[in-house]
Design an enzyme around this catalytic site. Structure first.
Site, PDB file in Angstrom:
ATOM      1  N   HIS A 234       0.801  -1.234   0.000  1.00  0.00           N
ATOM      2  CA  HIS A 234       0.000   0.000   0.000  1.00  0.00           C
ATOM      3  C   HIS A 234       0.831   1.279   0.000  1.00  0.00           C
ATOM      4  CE1 HIS A 234       0.864  -0.415   4.263  1.00  0.00           C
ATOM      5  NE2 HIS A 234       0.479   0.837   4.435  1.00  0.00           N
ATOM      6  N   ASP A 235       1.985   1.270   0.680  1.00  0.00           N
ATOM      7  CA  ASP A 235       2.800   2.488   0.777  1.00  0.00           C
ATOM      8  C   ASP A 235       4.043   2.455  -0.104  1.00  0.00           C
ATOM      9  OD1 ASP A 235       1.378   4.212   2.372  1.00  0.00           O
ATOM     10  OD2 ASP A 235       2.318   3.576   4.258  1.00  0.00           O
ATOM     11  N   LYS A 238       5.976   5.487  -1.288  1.00  0.00           N
ATOM     12  CA  LYS A 238       6.852   6.312  -0.451  1.00  0.00           C
ATOM     13  C   LYS A 238       8.290   6.336  -0.977  1.00  0.00           C
ATOM     14  CE  LYS A 238       4.260   6.500   3.886  1.00  0.00           C
ATOM     15  NZ  LYS A 238       4.117   5.987   5.271  1.00  0.00           N
ATOM     16  N   HIS A 263       2.322   9.990  -2.200  1.00  0.00           N
ATOM     17  CA  HIS A 263       2.766   8.584  -2.182  1.00  0.00           C
ATOM     18  C   HIS A 263       1.671   7.666  -2.732  1.00  0.00           C
ATOM     19  CE1 HIS A 263       0.605   8.202   1.738  1.00  0.00           C
ATOM     20  NE2 HIS A 263       0.647   6.884   1.544  1.00  0.00           N
ATOM     21  N   HIS A 289      -5.910   3.961  -0.444  1.00  0.00           N
ATOM     22  CA  HIS A 289      -5.990   3.622   0.984  1.00  0.00           C
ATOM     23  C   HIS A 289      -6.088   4.838   1.894  1.00  0.00           C
ATOM     24  CE1 HIS A 289      -1.606   4.182   0.615  1.00  0.00           C
ATOM     25  NE2 HIS A 289      -1.584   4.366   1.915  1.00  0.00           N
ATOM     26  N   HIS A 290      -5.916   6.054   1.352  1.00  0.00           N
ATOM     27  CA  HIS A 290      -6.151   7.246   2.183  1.00  0.00           C
ATOM     28  C   HIS A 290      -7.421   7.981   1.795  1.00  0.00           C
ATOM     29  CE1 HIS A 290      -2.573   7.031   4.630  1.00  0.00           C
ATOM     30  NE2 HIS A 290      -1.819   6.845   3.544  1.00  0.00           N
ATOM     31  N   ASP A 318      -4.455  -0.101   8.335  1.00  0.00           N
ATOM     32  CA  ASP A 318      -3.304   0.804   8.317  1.00  0.00           C
ATOM     33  C   ASP A 318      -3.371   1.804   9.466  1.00  0.00           C
ATOM     34  OD1 ASP A 318      -1.012   2.166   7.396  1.00  0.00           O
ATOM     35  OD2 ASP A 318      -2.203   3.496   6.127  1.00  0.00           O
TER      36      ASP A 318
HETATM   37  P1  C2E Z   1       1.660   6.438   8.771  1.00  0.00           P
HETATM   38  O1  C2E Z   1       2.508   7.007   9.857  1.00  0.00           O
HETATM   39  O2  C2E Z   1       1.836   4.992   8.451  1.00  0.00           O
HETATM   40  O3  C2E Z   1       0.141   6.700   9.150  1.00  0.00           O
HETATM   41  C1  C2E Z   1      -0.900   6.164   8.393  1.00  0.00           C
HETATM   42  C2  C2E Z   1      -2.199   6.809   8.749  1.00  0.00           C
HETATM   43  O4  C2E Z   1      -2.546   6.515  10.112  1.00  0.00           O
HETATM   44  C3  C2E Z   1      -2.208   8.330   8.672  1.00  0.00           C
HETATM   45  O5  C2E Z   1      -2.426   8.760   7.363  1.00  0.00           O
HETATM   46  C4  C2E Z   1      -3.379   8.661   9.591  1.00  0.00           C
HETATM   47  O6  C2E Z   1      -4.604   8.455   8.919  1.00  0.00           O
HETATM   48  C5  C2E Z   1      -3.270   7.615  10.677  1.00  0.00           C
HETATM   49  N1  C2E Z   1      -2.531   8.168  11.818  1.00  0.00           N
HETATM   50  C6  C2E Z   1      -1.230   8.020  12.120  1.00  0.00           C
HETATM   51  N2  C2E Z   1      -0.915   8.676  13.266  1.00  0.00           N
HETATM   52  C7  C2E Z   1      -2.048   9.245  13.690  1.00  0.00           C
HETATM   53  C8  C2E Z   1      -2.393  10.062  14.860  1.00  0.00           C
HETATM   54  O7  C2E Z   1      -1.560  10.376  15.717  1.00  0.00           O
HETATM   55  N3  C2E Z   1      -3.692  10.474  14.983  1.00  0.00           N
HETATM   56  C9  C2E Z   1      -4.639  10.123  14.060  1.00  0.00           C
HETATM   57  N4  C2E Z   1      -5.904  10.564  14.258  1.00  0.00           N
HETATM   58  N5  C2E Z   1      -4.351   9.372  12.955  1.00  0.00           N
HETATM   59  C10 C2E Z   1      -3.084   8.930  12.796  1.00  0.00           C
HETATM   60  P2  C2E Z   1      -1.982  10.227   6.919  1.00  0.00           P
HETATM   61  O8  C2E Z   1      -2.291  11.204   7.986  1.00  0.00           O
HETATM   62  O9  C2E Z   1      -2.581  10.470   5.589  1.00  0.00           O
HETATM   63  O10 C2E Z   1      -0.418  10.149   6.799  1.00  0.00           O
HETATM   64  C11 C2E Z   1       0.197   9.393   5.790  1.00  0.00           C
HETATM   65  C12 C2E Z   1       1.663   9.224   6.082  1.00  0.00           C
HETATM   66  O11 C2E Z   1       2.284  10.520   6.099  1.00  0.00           O
HETATM   67  C13 C2E Z   1       1.970   8.642   7.454  1.00  0.00           C
HETATM   68  O12 C2E Z   1       1.908   7.235   7.415  1.00  0.00           O
HETATM   69  C14 C2E Z   1       3.382   9.157   7.689  1.00  0.00           C
HETATM   70  O13 C2E Z   1       4.333   8.419   6.972  1.00  0.00           O
HETATM   71  C15 C2E Z   1       3.329  10.540   7.084  1.00  0.00           C
HETATM   72  N6  C2E Z   1       3.036  11.583   8.094  1.00  0.00           N
HETATM   73  C16 C2E Z   1       1.817  12.089   8.393  1.00  0.00           C
HETATM   74  N7  C2E Z   1       1.944  13.062   9.328  1.00  0.00           N
HETATM   75  C17 C2E Z   1       3.263  13.155   9.632  1.00  0.00           C
HETATM   76  C18 C2E Z   1       4.026  14.004  10.501  1.00  0.00           C
HETATM   77  O14 C2E Z   1       3.504  14.869  11.207  1.00  0.00           O
HETATM   78  N8  C2E Z   1       5.364  13.810  10.513  1.00  0.00           N
HETATM   79  C19 C2E Z   1       5.994  12.886   9.740  1.00  0.00           C
HETATM   80  N9  C2E Z   1       7.302  12.748   9.830  1.00  0.00           N
HETATM   81  N10 C2E Z   1       5.296  12.080   8.887  1.00  0.00           N
HETATM   82  C20 C2E Z   1       3.949  12.219   8.838  1.00  0.00           C
HETATM   83 FE    FE Z   2      -0.185   5.444   3.138  1.00  0.00          FE
END
Ligand code: C2E
Ligand code: FE
Ligand code: SIN
Ligand code: SIN
Length: 391
Positions: A234-235, A238, A263, A289-290, A318
Site C-alpha cells: 500500500h505504501d 513512499k 505517495h 488507501h487514504h 493501516d
Molecule cells: P503512517 O505514519 O503509516 O500513518 C498512516 C495513517 O494513520 C495516517 O495517514 C493517519 O490516517 C493515521 N494516523 C497516524 N498517526 C495518527 C495520529 O496520531 N492520529 C490520528 N488521528 N491518525 C493517525 P496520513 O495522515 O494520511 O499520513 C500518511 C503518512 O504521512 C503517514 O503514514 C506518515 O508516513 C506521514 N506523516 C503524516 N503526518 C506526519 C508528521 O507529522 N510527521 C511525519 N514525519 N510524517 C507524517
Molecule cells: Fe499510506
C-alpha cells in the site's frame, strides 16, 4: 451366480466413476492442504473405510507428517522414517495390508492413544513421484466390511499415482507463492527505510489485519488471500518521497504533507498496468488507501463504494496499526484506545461494514499483534500458519 456377476459389475462401475471423479477433482485443486483433504475424503468413499490419512515425506527432517483429526480439531503429527507402519511403508516402498493392527509388531499404538481412536485394520501404500521417489504414504484405516481386499490394494495404488502428481504440483505451487510473497515483502520494506524492523512488522500487521477483516466480512478465500498478499504494497509509493520529508523527525508542515500525499499517486503509477490480479489489487489499494468514506480523503476525494473495497479494508488496518506504533511525530497508542478511535470514525473516515468486521474480530487482531511483538523474527507472514487453520 449370474446375479453375483452383475452385482460385481455394478460395484466396479461405481468405483470407476468414483475414480474418474477423483482425477478431475484433484487436478483442479492447486493448494496442498485442501488437496490433501479432498484426497483423503475421496479415498474414504472409494474404499469404504472410516479414515484415510495422507502422510507427506519431509526428507530434511527424515519424517512423515499428516494432519489428523482430534475431535473437531486437526493437528499435525510426525512419524520418523522407518518407524511404525507408515514409516515402514515409506522405507520399504511396499504396500502393506494389515487385517489386525494390534497384533502387528510394526504398529505403533501412540497415535491411537493421542487421538482416542481404535485402529483395527490398515491398508498403506507408498506415494511415488514419476521418478519413483517416495513422496509420502497413503494410509486407509478401518474398512467397513471386515478388512481390506486385494482389489482395494489395486485401487489405492492407482489412486496413489494420480495423487502423487497432484501433490507434487501443489508443493511446487506453494513454493512459488512463498517466493512471490517474499519478493513483495522485500520490495515493500525498501519503500519505507526509516526503520526496517518496524516497517517489516507494520507490513505484516497490515497483511494479517486486512485478511482477518476480509474473512470476517465473508469475502471469498481467494479475495482474502489477495488482500493479504497485496496490502503490504500500500505504501510502496513512499519510495518517491524525498528523505527530508519521509524521515523528518517531527510534524510535517502543510506543504510537506501535500508532498507526502503523493505517495498514493506514485504507488498507483508503480503498480499500474500489471498483468497479475494480485498487483492490480495492490494498485487499487496503493491509490485509494487514504480515501475516506465521507469523501474527505485523498488523493481523489472518492466516497463510499467509489473507494475500492480492498482499499476500505486496508485503510482501517493501516490506521489501527499506525496508531499502535511509535512514530517520530507521535507516541504509540494503547490498542484499546486505537480500537475506540476506529469505531468512532465509522461512517466518517471508514466504511461502517469494515469497522463492524474489525470490531467483531478485534480479539484476533490483538492476538496477532501480540504474537509479532513477542517473536520479532520473520518478515514473511507464515503461509503455513494460515494453512494449519484451514485443514
Ligand atoms: P503512517 O505514519 O503509516 O500513518 C498512516 C495513517 O494513520 C495516517 O495517514 C493517519 O490516517 C493515521 N494516523 C497516524 N498517526 C495518527 C495520529 O496520531 N492520529 C490520528 N488521528 N491518525 C493517525 P496520513 O495522515 O494520511 O499520513 C500518511 C503518512 O504521512 C503517514 O503514514 C506518515 O508516513 C506521514 N506523516 C503524516 N503526518 C506526519 C508528521 O507529522 N510527521 C511525519 N514525519 N510524517 C507524517
Ligand atoms: Fe499510506
Ligand atoms: C481507483 O479507483 O482505484 C483509483 C482512484 C484513486 O486514485 O483513488
Ligand atoms: C480488488 O481490488 O481486486 C477487489 C475488489 C475491490 O477492491 O474493489
Amino acid at each position: 451366480m449370474n446375479t453375483q456377476t452383475t452385482q460385481r459389475e455394478r460395484e466396479l462401475e461405481i468405483k470407476l466413476k468414483l475414480l474418474a471423479n477423483f482425477g478431475s477433482m484433484v487436478s483442479k485443486e492447486t493448494k496442498l492442504d485442501p488437496l490433501l483433504e479432498i484426497i483423503a475424503l475421496q479415498v474414504k468413499t472409494i474404499l469404504g473405510c472410516d479414515r484415510c490419512s495422507v502422510f507427506i515425506y519431509d526428507a530434511k527432517a527424515r519424517s512423515l507428517w499428516a494432519k489428523v483429526a482430534m475431535g473437531l480439531q486437526h493437528t499435525e503429527i510426525r512419524i520418523p522414517f522407518g518407524s511404525g507402519i507408515v514409516g515402514h511403508v515409506a522405507a520399504s516402498g511396499m504396500s502393506v495390508n494389515i487385517p489386525n493392527a494390534y497384533s502387528d509388531p510394526r504398529f505403533s499404538r501412540e497415535l491411537d492413544k493421542l487421538t482416542g481412536y481404535m485402529t483395527k485394520n490398515i491398508l498403506a501404500t507408498p506415494l511415488k513421484n514419476i521418478n519413483g521417489k517416495i513422496i509420502g504414504v497413503f494410509e486407509a484405516i478401518n474398512k467397513y466390511s471386515r478388512h481390506f481386499t486385494e482389489e482395494d490394494e489395486g485401487i489405492l495404488k492407482l489412486i496413489s499415482s494420480l495423487a502423487a502428481s497432484a501433490i507434487e504440483n501443489a508443493k511446487l505451487y506453494q513454493r512459488l507463492s512463498e517466493s512471490q510473497m517474499e519478493t513483495i515483502y522485500r520490495l515493500a520494506t525498501t519503500a519505507e527505510y526509516r526503520d526496517q524492523q518496524d516497517t517489516a512488522i507494520h507490513l505484516r500487521h497490515i497483511s494479517t489485519y486486512s485478511s482477518l477483516i476480509a474473512a470476517s466480512m465473508g469475502l471469498s478465500e481467494e479475495d482474502v488471500e489477495n488482500v493479504s498478499y497485496a496490502s503490504p504494497l500500500h505504501d510502496i509509493g513512499k519510495v518517491g518521497i524525498a528523505d527530508a520529508i519521509l524521515l523528518k523527525p517531527g510534524r510535517l508542515t502543510p506543504e510537506e504533507f501535500e508532498e507526502m500525499k503523493k505517495h498514493t499517486l506514485y504507488g498507483a503509477k508503480i503498480l499500474a498496468n500489471a498483468e497479475s490480479q494480485l498487483l492490480q489489487s495492490a494498485c487499487r489499494i496503493a491509490a485509494s488507501h487514504h480515501e475516506k468514506y465521507n469523501g474527505k480523503g485523498y488523493p481523489n476525494g472518492l466516497r463510499g463504494e467509489e473507494i475500492p473495497l480492498f482499499a476500505r479494508i486496508v485503510s482501517v488496518a493501516d490506521v489501527f496499526d499506525a496508531l499502535c506504533m511509535k512514530r517520530v511525530y507521535k507516541p504509540r497508542w494503547e490498542p484499546e484506545d486505537a480500537r475506540k478511535y476506529i469505531v468512532e470514525q465509522s461512517g466518517k473516515d471508514f466504511d461502517p461494514a469494515v469497522v463492524a468486521a474489525f470490531d467483531r474480530i478485534f480479539p484476533e487482531i490483538l492476538k496477532a499483534q501480540q504474537s509479532t511483538q513477542d517473536g520479532r523474527k520473520s518478515i514473511i507472514p507464515g503461509i503455513s500458519g494460515k494453512m494449519k487453520k484451514m485443514f
